[in-house]
Design an enzyme around this catalytic site. Structure first.
Site, PDB file in Angstrom:
ATOM      1  N   GLU A  38      20.273  39.613  10.557  1.00  0.00           N
ATOM      2  CA  GLU A  38      19.932  38.200  10.362  1.00  0.00           C
ATOM      3  C   GLU A  38      21.204  37.386  10.211  1.00  0.00           C
ATOM      4  O   GLU A  38      22.270  37.913   9.903  1.00  0.00           O
ATOM      5  CB  GLU A  38      19.047  38.047   9.114  1.00  0.00           C
ATOM      6  CG  GLU A  38      17.657  38.610   9.326  1.00  0.00           C
ATOM      7  CD  GLU A  38      16.790  38.499   8.082  1.00  0.00           C
ATOM      8  OE1 GLU A  38      17.263  37.991   7.044  1.00  0.00           O
ATOM      9  OE2 GLU A  38      15.630  38.952   8.141  1.00  0.00           O
ATOM     10  N   ARG A  95      16.992  27.112  33.518  1.00  0.00           N
ATOM     11  CA  ARG A  95      16.587  27.563  34.858  1.00  0.00           C
ATOM     12  C   ARG A  95      15.147  28.077  34.906  1.00  0.00           C
ATOM     13  O   ARG A  95      14.529  28.098  35.951  1.00  0.00           O
ATOM     14  CB  ARG A  95      17.568  28.629  35.370  1.00  0.00           C
ATOM     15  CG  ARG A  95      18.863  27.994  35.825  1.00  0.00           C
ATOM     16  CD  ARG A  95      19.891  29.015  36.255  1.00  0.00           C
ATOM     17  NE  ARG A  95      20.338  29.834  35.148  1.00  0.00           N
ATOM     18  CZ  ARG A  95      21.096  30.917  35.278  1.00  0.00           C
ATOM     19  NH1 ARG A  95      21.463  31.315  36.463  1.00  0.00           N
ATOM     20  NH2 ARG A  95      21.492  31.595  34.221  1.00  0.00           N
ATOM     21  N   GLN A  96      14.622  28.468  33.761  1.00  0.00           N
ATOM     22  CA  GLN A  96      13.207  28.874  33.738  1.00  0.00           C
ATOM     23  C   GLN A  96      12.397  27.595  33.484  1.00  0.00           C
ATOM     24  O   GLN A  96      11.867  27.364  32.400  1.00  0.00           O
ATOM     25  CB  GLN A  96      12.985  29.946  32.656  1.00  0.00           C
ATOM     26  CG  GLN A  96      11.588  30.520  32.588  1.00  0.00           C
ATOM     27  CD  GLN A  96      11.238  31.474  33.736  1.00  0.00           C
ATOM     28  OE1 GLN A  96      12.096  31.978  34.425  1.00  0.00           O
ATOM     29  NE2 GLN A  96       9.952  31.713  33.940  1.00  0.00           N
ATOM     30  N   LYS A 191      20.474  29.150  50.928  1.00  0.00           N
ATOM     31  CA  LYS A 191      20.319  30.337  50.071  1.00  0.00           C
ATOM     32  C   LYS A 191      18.874  30.776  49.990  1.00  0.00           C
ATOM     33  O   LYS A 191      17.968  29.939  49.918  1.00  0.00           O
ATOM     34  CB  LYS A 191      20.845  30.003  48.664  1.00  0.00           C
ATOM     35  CG  LYS A 191      20.654  31.117  47.646  1.00  0.00           C
ATOM     36  CD  LYS A 191      21.556  30.929  46.435  1.00  0.00           C
ATOM     37  CE  LYS A 191      20.855  30.313  45.264  1.00  0.00           C
ATOM     38  NZ  LYS A 191      21.703  30.220  44.064  1.00  0.00           N
ATOM     39  N   ASP A 218      29.777  25.404  42.223  1.00  0.00           N
ATOM     40  CA  ASP A 218      28.391  25.535  41.745  1.00  0.00           C
ATOM     41  C   ASP A 218      28.329  25.077  40.290  1.00  0.00           C
ATOM     42  O   ASP A 218      29.358  24.983  39.622  1.00  0.00           O
ATOM     43  CB  ASP A 218      27.939  27.000  41.860  1.00  0.00           C
ATOM     44  CG  ASP A 218      26.443  27.107  42.104  1.00  0.00           C
ATOM     45  OD1 ASP A 218      25.733  26.101  41.921  1.00  0.00           O
ATOM     46  OD2 ASP A 218      25.981  28.199  42.473  1.00  0.00           O
ATOM     47  N   GLY A 224      26.701  36.128  39.403  1.00  0.00           N
ATOM     48  CA  GLY A 224      27.754  36.042  40.416  1.00  0.00           C
ATOM     49  C   GLY A 224      27.271  36.341  41.831  1.00  0.00           C
ATOM     50  O   GLY A 224      28.026  36.192  42.789  1.00  0.00           O
ATOM     51  N   THR A 226      25.292  34.765  43.862  1.00  0.00           N
ATOM     52  CA  THR A 226      25.363  33.610  44.771  1.00  0.00           C
ATOM     53  C   THR A 226      26.786  33.467  45.304  1.00  0.00           C
ATOM     54  O   THR A 226      27.000  33.340  46.513  1.00  0.00           O
ATOM     55  CB  THR A 226      24.942  32.322  44.017  1.00  0.00           C
ATOM     56  OG1 THR A 226      23.617  32.521  43.505  1.00  0.00           O
ATOM     57  CG2 THR A 226      24.974  31.111  44.917  1.00  0.00           C
TER      58      THR A 226
HETATM   59  C1  R5P Z   1      21.003  28.061  40.995  1.00  0.00           C
HETATM   60  O1  R5P Z   1      20.161  27.314  41.332  1.00  0.00           O
HETATM   61  C2  R5P Z   1      22.311  27.672  40.384  1.00  0.00           C
HETATM   62  O2  R5P Z   1      22.794  26.470  40.852  1.00  0.00           O
HETATM   63  C3  R5P Z   1      23.330  28.774  40.616  1.00  0.00           C
HETATM   64  O3  R5P Z   1      23.566  28.893  41.995  1.00  0.00           O
HETATM   65  C4  R5P Z   1      22.816  30.067  40.080  1.00  0.00           C
HETATM   66  O4  R5P Z   1      22.380  29.897  38.786  1.00  0.00           O
HETATM   67  C5  R5P Z   1      23.872  31.141  40.128  1.00  0.00           C
HETATM   68  O5  R5P Z   1      23.323  32.322  39.654  1.00  0.00           O
HETATM   69  P1  R5P Z   1      23.942  33.725  40.017  1.00  0.00           P
HETATM   70  O6  R5P Z   1      25.401  33.672  39.683  1.00  0.00           O
HETATM   71  O7  R5P Z   1      23.188  34.690  39.148  1.00  0.00           O
HETATM   72  O8  R5P Z   1      23.699  33.978  41.460  1.00  0.00           O
END
Ligand code: R5P
Length: 290
Positions: A38, A95-96, A191, A218, A224, A226
């Site tokens: 905790e 993002r969710q 993408k 980005d 990583g 993407t």
């Molecule tokens: C997605 O829509 C965001 O703009 C980034 O491209 C994404 O969050 C990158 O995530 P990751 O590094 O896991 O590919």
């Protein structure tokens, strides 16, 4: 009213730097773990009758970081703070933003509801996709700052013969603005995401990349994947050099060395999240709001 800048676990250096810019007092929030895991928190300065500015990035350890922020906000109020501003340079759980599958938790709105215990929130480049404005999920005034100008200046000064590339359609919004300000050309990749760890990007105009110093930009680098896929595409298209820049460098699962191994010359992020790649300072951007 007297302002006090408080550095929480993830953002002590950034908080100190903000305090220096606005010439206000700084204190660190004492945070320890009890033996059972905790959280133990303690303010080490007097809080009563002050405006408290808590600085806590929601990475690393987003769950713990969020709990610390909530406890810190509520404690500051109990101790008599007049106003509590939460500066969350990186806002997790954005993002969710949808129930992608039946039964899932739509985390962004719950996160916003929990952090709405503060009087005000300030964040930088939150991941706004299906939600367009923070006011759609926050019950308190929530201010969005952008590091675009800082990134454009950094790119403009550091690189020549630049092509700014956004790794997906979504990134066009910031890639285009940054490229314009840095007097560079811009391109966007396409993408397809299959899962959180599997993405494919497509470069439809490889002839535009040949011989260019590519800056892939980005908002977030998380796993990583993407960036890795985007780097590979640019390498195939014979870019002269490839540099990866993001606002929020999460670099989970060893993402940083993996991106370099894929062919990037360097990976750079801002200090919304503190790590060895965070070389672009956003403290002045935040300080200008106080
Ligand atoms: C997605 O829509 C965001 O703009 C980034 O491209 C994404 O969050 C990158 O995530 P990751 O590094 O896991 O590919």
């Amino acid at each position: 009213m007297k302002k006090l800048i408080v550095g929480c676990s993830n953002s002590k250096e950034l908080a100190k730097s903000i305090a220096r810019h606005i010439k206000k007092d700084y204190t660190k929030l004492l945070a320890r773990d009890f033996p059972d895991g905790e959280l133990y928190l303690k303010y080490q300065s007097n809080i009563a009758k002050k405006e408290i500015i808590l600085v806590q990035s929601m990475h690393p350890q987003p769950n713990k970081a969020m709990m610390e922020a909530i406890f810190a906000v509520k404690t500051a109020k109990e101790l008599g703070a007049v106003k509590v501003t939460l500066v969350a340079p990186y806002l997790a759980y954005m993002r969710q933003d949808k129930r992608f599958h039946r039964g899932e938790c739509k985390s962004n709105s719950i996160m916003a509801e929990l952090l709405s215990c503060a009087d005000q929130l300030i964040t930088i480049d939150p991941h706004l996709h299906r939600v367009h404005k923070l006011s759609e999920i926050f019950k308190i005034p929530a201010k969005t700052l952008t590091a675009n100008h800082i990134l454009a200046q950094f790119i403009g000064k550091k690189y020549k013969n630049v092509l700014v590339i956004g790794p997906d359609e979504e990134s066009y919004q910031w890639a285009a603005g940054i490229a314009k300000e840095a007097c560079a050309e811009v391109l966007v990749l396409h993408k397809k995401r299959y899962s959180s760890r599997k993405v494919k990007v497509f470069l439809r105009e490889p002839e535009k990349v040949k011989g260019k110093n590519v800056v892939l930009i980005d908002d977030i680098i998380s796993s990583g994947h993407t960036m890795i896929e985007a780097v590979k595409e640019c390498k195939k298209a014979k870019a002269s050099s490839i540099h990866c820049i993001c606002v929020h460098g999460i670099y989970s699962e060893n993402a940083l060395p993996k991106i370099l191994k894929a062919g990037a010359k360097e990976v750079i992020s801002t200090n919304t999240i503190q790590n060895k790649a965070s070389k672009i300072d956003v403290s002045k951007l935040i300080a200008d709001n106080f």
